[in-house]
Design an enzyme around this catalytic site. Structure first.
Site, PDB file in Angstrom:
ATOM      1  N   HIS A   1     -17.345 -17.671   5.060  1.00 19.64           N
ATOM      2  CA  HIS A   1     -17.747 -17.345   6.555  1.00 19.64           C
ATOM      3  C   HIS A   1     -16.761 -18.571   7.535  1.00 19.64           C
ATOM      4  CE1 HIS A   1     -20.112 -14.678   5.316  1.00 19.64           C
ATOM      5  NE2 HIS A   1     -20.701 -14.463   4.605  1.00 19.64           N
TER       6      HIS A   1
ATOM      7  N   ASN B   1     -24.001  -9.463   6.486  1.00 22.94           N
ATOM      8  CA  ASN B   1     -22.865  -9.067   5.803  1.00 22.94           C
ATOM      9  C   ASN B   1     -22.454  -7.641   6.033  1.00 22.94           C
ATOM     10  OD1 ASN B   1     -21.386 -11.208   4.561  1.00 22.94           O
ATOM     11  ND2 ASN B   1     -22.356  -9.872   2.362  1.00 22.94           N
TER      12      ASN B   1
END
Length: 532
Positions: A67, A145
């Site tokens: 990320h 997500n």
């Protein structure tokens, strides 16, 4: 500095717009270093320069392992007071959900998973959707997500998964053969791969994508009774949009920051993105009637059996004032829950709960929760002591940094509701769950896709698998066929028609059809120039 961290700076006679160093010394010359004469050499006693350049050398904290590329925004969450048509208090005592219209400040960080801080936002990759709720009981982080499932169901495999998807440690280039080498030995990933290689693997931007907590959590009511719960963010007015591989590559050639720019500009013009938070609720037991384990994060809970129940909506209406201070230093963890929210026995969730907060302590520092973006918007009182960058003492009695004490200091809070006390019994083992059912939902997902989505999925898989070892290909053909006969047949026929290009050439990034050609094309089309 006072014990509560209040700012008592003295201007020293200069205006608020006067440049100083971090010691507060006014800077009278920010253009020239101190030298012997006009031409130098430079002297060592250049304190202002040394402070400036050494801070510059340290402007970046260690990048997130996953990320790394992200964008963020501030906003609020507004509760409905219900879960569907029922009072939400039936299921959870979490205060932020109870009152209709109650608003809780939030900060959201969207991200791509695999590549680095400045990688293109058009790459095929899951997108992170992490929300920090600044509740009256402290922070709640909902870390998820854009896709509702994951590749693996056991946290033991997480480093292996990420290593396979990260660039090769020798070439430093992502290689689809490495990816499918891992996936072909991980059959439960077939469901996620079916999502990822379809247009769902490249959302058009951050505003127009769904979000999901992915893992299974629990809600707990005032009586200490629990239910299993899954969280889903559903875009409202802005809708959902995805891109094909070809479309993404065309956009990348024009702007590799398109998603960050889209989010920023939408908020600046007042087109605030909104999502509705929905939950799926299931009784807290093993559900032997299902053909999958409800704690398995590679599975979706069927919506016809476990409907989406709206509990509130989120609006993002303010851009960060400083990217690094807010977006980059924002730190999330799956273990950050408030009263009324709890953990399930989901193996991935329990592994993430240790890892996420641990990586923030490494990346940002032991006192990362004192940074404004991470600090709760309520009183904090702890006996934690020291560590890098401590700048506030979180207690009212500076001498007493332990508990219990007769001399003062902090004391335990009063517990207002019944503890949730799940019963656990069994042998301690290292075994996978019983109901794996790795292929059924992958097949269902394939059959639910529109024709153009299927075409893009098959094309992307064929491009990737044609670069892989035949042994890897055969395993993947088998997985897709077990999911759906047409699915497996189309991938096999596509690879056979394309012909294997398994050579010493590096496979290239996910979905890219002509990565090797691009290398040669750059050399062939490059314009010659003379040295200068």
């Amino acid at each position: 500095m006072t014990s509560n961290g209040s700012d008592e700076r003295n201007s020293g006679g200069e205006g608020n717009d006067t440049l100083t160093n971090r010691q507060g010394h006014p800077i009278t010359d920010n253009q020239n270093v101190r030298t012997v004469g006009r031409r130098g050499p430079t002297v060592l006693e250049n304190y202002d320069f040394l402070e400036k350049i050494t801070h510059f050398d340290r402007e970046r904290v260690p990048e997130r392992v996953v990320h790394g590329r992200g964008a963020g925004a501030h906003g609020y969450f507004e509760a409905y007071g219900k879960a569907g048509d029922e009072p939400v208090s039936k299921y959870t005592r979490a205060k932020l959900f109870q009152e209709p219209g109650k608003r809780t400040p939030v900060f959201v960080r969207f991200s791509t998973v695999i590549h680095g801080t400045h990688s293109p936002e058009t790459l095929r990759d899951p997108r992170g959707f992490a929300t920090k709720f600044y509740t009256e009981d402290g922070n709640w982080d909902l870390v998820g997500n854009n896709l509702k499932v994951f590749f693996i169901r056991d946290a033991m495999k997480f480093p292996d998964l990420i290593h396979a998807f990260k660039p090769d440690p020798v070439t430093n280039i992502q290689d689809v053969e490495r990816i499918f080498d891992f996936i072909s030995n991980t059959p439960e990933a077939t469901h996620m791969i079916t999502f990822l290689f379809s247009p769902w693997g490249i959302p058009a931007n951050y505003r127009q994508m769904q979000g999901s907590g992915v893992n299974t959590y629990k809600w707990v009511n005032h009586a200490g009774e629990s239910v299993l719960v899954k969280y889903h963010w559903q875009p409202l007015a802005q809708g959902i949009k995805n891109l094909t591989q070809k479309e993404a590559e065309e956009i990348q050639g024009k702007n590799f920051n398109h998603a960050t720019q889209d989010l920023y500009e939408a908020i600046e013009r007042g087109d605030y993105p909104e999502w509705e938070l929905c939950v799926q609720i299931m009784s807290d037991d093993e559900h032997p009637e299902l053909d999958f384990d409800p704690l398995d994060d590679t599975k979706i809970w069927p919506e016809d059996q476990f409907p989406f129940l709206p509990v509130g909506k989120m609006v993002l209406n303010k851009n960060p004032e400083n990217y690094f201070a807010e977006v980059e230093q924002a730190a999330f963890g799956t273990g950050v829950l408030v009263d009324g929210l709890d953990f399930s026995d989901d193996k991935m969730l329990q592994g993430r709960t240790f890892s996420y907060s641990d990586t923030q302590r490494y990346r940002v520092g032991a006192n990362y929760l004192q940074l404004p973006i991470n600090a709760p918007k309520k009183h904090v009182a702890t006996n934690q002591e020291g560590g890098q960058m401590l700048y506030r003492i979180d207690r009212n009695q500076p001498h007493i940094n332990y508990e219990p004490s007769t001399l003062g200091g902090l004391h335990e809070a009063h517990q207002e509701a019944q503890d949730h006390q799940p019963y656990v019994e069994g042998n301690i083992v290292r075994q996978k769950i019983d109901r794996t059912n790795d292929f059924k939902q992958a097949g269902e997902r394939y059959r639910q896709m529109e024709d153009w989505e299927k075409d893009d999925l098959i094309s992307n898989l064929v491009n990737a698998l044609s670069k892989c070892d035949p042994r890897i290909q055969e395993k993947m053909f088998d997985y897709f066929t077990q999911s759906d006969e047409d699915y497996g047949r189309r991938v096999r026929e596509g690879v056979e028609k394309a012909g294997t290009s398994h050579t010493n050439e590096i496979g290239g990034p996910m979905g890219a059809a002509h990565a090797g050609e691009a290398v040669r094309e750059a050399e062939q089309k490059g314009h010659e120039a003379e040295p200068y």
